[in-house]
Design an enzyme around this catalytic site. Structure first.
Site, PDB file in Angstrom:
ATOM      1  N   HIS A 157     113.004  53.682  52.823  1.00  0.00           N
ATOM      2  CA  HIS A 157     112.396  52.526  53.490  1.00  0.00           C
ATOM      3  C   HIS A 157     113.149  52.204  54.774  1.00  0.00           C
ATOM      4  O   HIS A 157     114.366  51.983  54.744  1.00  0.00           O
ATOM      5  CB  HIS A 157     112.427  51.287  52.577  1.00  0.00           C
ATOM      6  CG  HIS A 157     111.484  51.367  51.429  1.00  0.00           C
ATOM      7  ND1 HIS A 157     111.584  50.572  50.302  1.00  0.00           N
ATOM      8  CD2 HIS A 157     110.394  52.158  51.231  1.00  0.00           C
ATOM      9  CE1 HIS A 157     110.598  50.867  49.465  1.00  0.00           C
ATOM     10  NE2 HIS A 157     109.866  51.826  50.004  1.00  0.00           N
ATOM     11  N   HIS A 161     115.287  54.164  47.418  1.00  0.00           N
ATOM     12  CA  HIS A 161     115.067  53.850  46.004  1.00  0.00           C
ATOM     13  C   HIS A 161     115.034  55.169  45.252  1.00  0.00           C
ATOM     14  O   HIS A 161     114.505  56.162  45.761  1.00  0.00           O
ATOM     15  CB  HIS A 161     113.747  53.097  45.826  1.00  0.00           C
ATOM     16  CG  HIS A 161     113.740  51.759  46.514  1.00  0.00           C
ATOM     17  ND1 HIS A 161     114.066  50.587  45.872  1.00  0.00           N
ATOM     18  CD2 HIS A 161     113.481  51.421  47.804  1.00  0.00           C
ATOM     19  CE1 HIS A 161     114.006  49.579  46.737  1.00  0.00           C
ATOM     20  NE2 HIS A 161     113.643  50.060  47.917  1.00  0.00           N
ATOM     21  N   HIS A 196     117.158  52.086  53.705  1.00  0.00           N
ATOM     22  CA  HIS A 196     117.754  52.228  52.375  1.00  0.00           C
ATOM     23  C   HIS A 196     116.845  53.120  51.541  1.00  0.00           C
ATOM     24  O   HIS A 196     115.765  53.520  51.998  1.00  0.00           O
ATOM     25  CB  HIS A 196     117.936  50.855  51.708  1.00  0.00           C
ATOM     26  CG  HIS A 196     116.642  50.136  51.491  1.00  0.00           C
ATOM     27  ND1 HIS A 196     116.117  49.250  52.405  1.00  0.00           N
ATOM     28  CD2 HIS A 196     115.735  50.186  50.483  1.00  0.00           C
ATOM     29  CE1 HIS A 196     114.958  48.783  51.960  1.00  0.00           C
ATOM     30  NE2 HIS A 196     114.700  49.345  50.797  1.00  0.00           N
ATOM     31  N   HIS A 231     122.679  47.077  44.419  1.00  0.00           N
ATOM     32  CA  HIS A 231     121.497  47.677  43.796  1.00  0.00           C
ATOM     33  C   HIS A 231     121.009  48.880  44.597  1.00  0.00           C
ATOM     34  O   HIS A 231     120.090  49.574  44.191  1.00  0.00           O
ATOM     35  CB  HIS A 231     120.365  46.648  43.642  1.00  0.00           C
ATOM     36  CG  HIS A 231     119.979  45.982  44.928  1.00  0.00           C
ATOM     37  ND1 HIS A 231     119.049  46.512  45.783  1.00  0.00           N
ATOM     38  CD2 HIS A 231     120.427  44.848  45.510  1.00  0.00           C
ATOM     39  CE1 HIS A 231     118.941  45.721  46.848  1.00  0.00           C
ATOM     40  NE2 HIS A 231     119.762  44.707  46.707  1.00  0.00           N
ATOM     41  N   THR A 262     109.960  44.596  48.017  1.00  0.00           N
ATOM     42  CA  THR A 262     109.808  45.131  46.654  1.00  0.00           C
ATOM     43  C   THR A 262     110.914  44.667  45.711  1.00  0.00           C
ATOM     44  O   THR A 262     111.013  45.146  44.593  1.00  0.00           O
ATOM     45  CB  THR A 262     109.742  46.674  46.662  1.00  0.00           C
ATOM     46  OG1 THR A 262     110.982  47.190  47.164  1.00  0.00           O
ATOM     47  CG2 THR A 262     108.577  47.180  47.498  1.00  0.00           C
TER      48      THR A 262
END
Length: 261
Positions: free
Chosen positions: A120, A97, A95, A65, A200
């Site tokens: 993050h 998003h 990582h 993901h 999250t």
């Protein structure tokens, strides 16, 4: 932490996570929309002290993901201190998003505005817990530093990370990723917001002190496209790009967002 029971769209999407993870409707969920007029300046918030040793960068992994850049975290060579933190917290991984288009992708919002991506940096309380896994579910277990990314100029500091994506194109692929100091990805202005929240994505533990920098960093449209070219499938399976991997903002439910400035 990735499992096939959740994703970012359809019946596995964020609005359905609560079926298997009831904490999704908890009182301290992340991300949030930071309403600047409702934040409280806290003079006790010290400057952050960030000390990352490039020798601790270890590997890059496609987790299906997103991708993680993992760090050697058996000692205190890469740590975060100061700010709202009583202890020193050890860097575990970073990582990103992102979204399917350049006008969405960040998890945190500021006054309703969304950004193109979000970095993050995940740290754990090594002073109190024996491992990241032990710390991950504890209220004082984790600190995540969030950096909002705004589409614009190409960011040369991201290039080493983006160049490594081709080595982990498909899910569960990993490759060495060494000699990198992620502090080059941080904005120059030290101002930040802090609040208590959660991971999250599942398991959504309410174990995170969030530190969100006020200043954004830049990322180009071409660089964002490189994030989206990463595949969610295992090698040999039908190709599915990771087009988006952000959770919408969650209700504040009475929490205070503190400002260092």
């Amino acid at each position: 932490m990735a499992s096939p029971d959740w994703g970012y769209d359809g019946e596995n999407g964020p609005e359905h996570w609560c079926k298997l993870h009831p904490i999704a409707n908890g009182n301290n969920q992340s991300p949030i929309d930071i309403k600047t007029s409702e934040t409280k300046r806290d003079p006790s918030l010290k400057p952050l002290s960030i000390s990352y040793n490039p020798a601790t960068a270890k590997e890059i992994v496609n987790v299906g993901h997103s991708f993680h850049v993992n760090f050697e975290d058996s000692d205190n060579r890469s740590v975060l201190k100061g700010g709202p933190l009583p202890e020193s917290y050890r860097l575990r991984q970073f990582h990103f998003h992102w979204g399917s288009t350049d006008d969405c992708g960040s998890e945190h919002l500021v006054d309703g505005a969304t950004f193109s991506a979000e970095l993050h940096l995940v740290h754990w309380n090594s002073a109190k817990y024996p491992s990241f896994a032990d710390a991950a579910s504890q209220a004082d277990g984790l600190v995540v530093v969030g950096v909002l990314m705004k589409v614009g100029q190409a960011n040369p500091n991201l290039q080493k990370v983006l160049d490594a994506l081709k080595t982990v194109k498909t899910k569960n692929k990993k490759a060495p990723f060494t000699n990198f100091d992620p502090s080059v990805l941080l904005p120059s202005c030290p101002d930040y917001w802090a609040y208590f929240g959660s991971l999250t994505h599942p398991p959504l533990h309410e174990s995170v002190t969030w530190i969100i920098f006020k200043e954004t960093i830049s990322v180009s449209a071409e660089q964002l496209a490189q994030f989206r070219s990463l595949l969610a499938n295992a090698e040999g399976d039908k190709e599915v790009c990771i087009k988006q991997n952000y959770r919408p903002p969650q209700p504040l439910k009475g929490r205070t967002v503190k400002a260092s400035f």
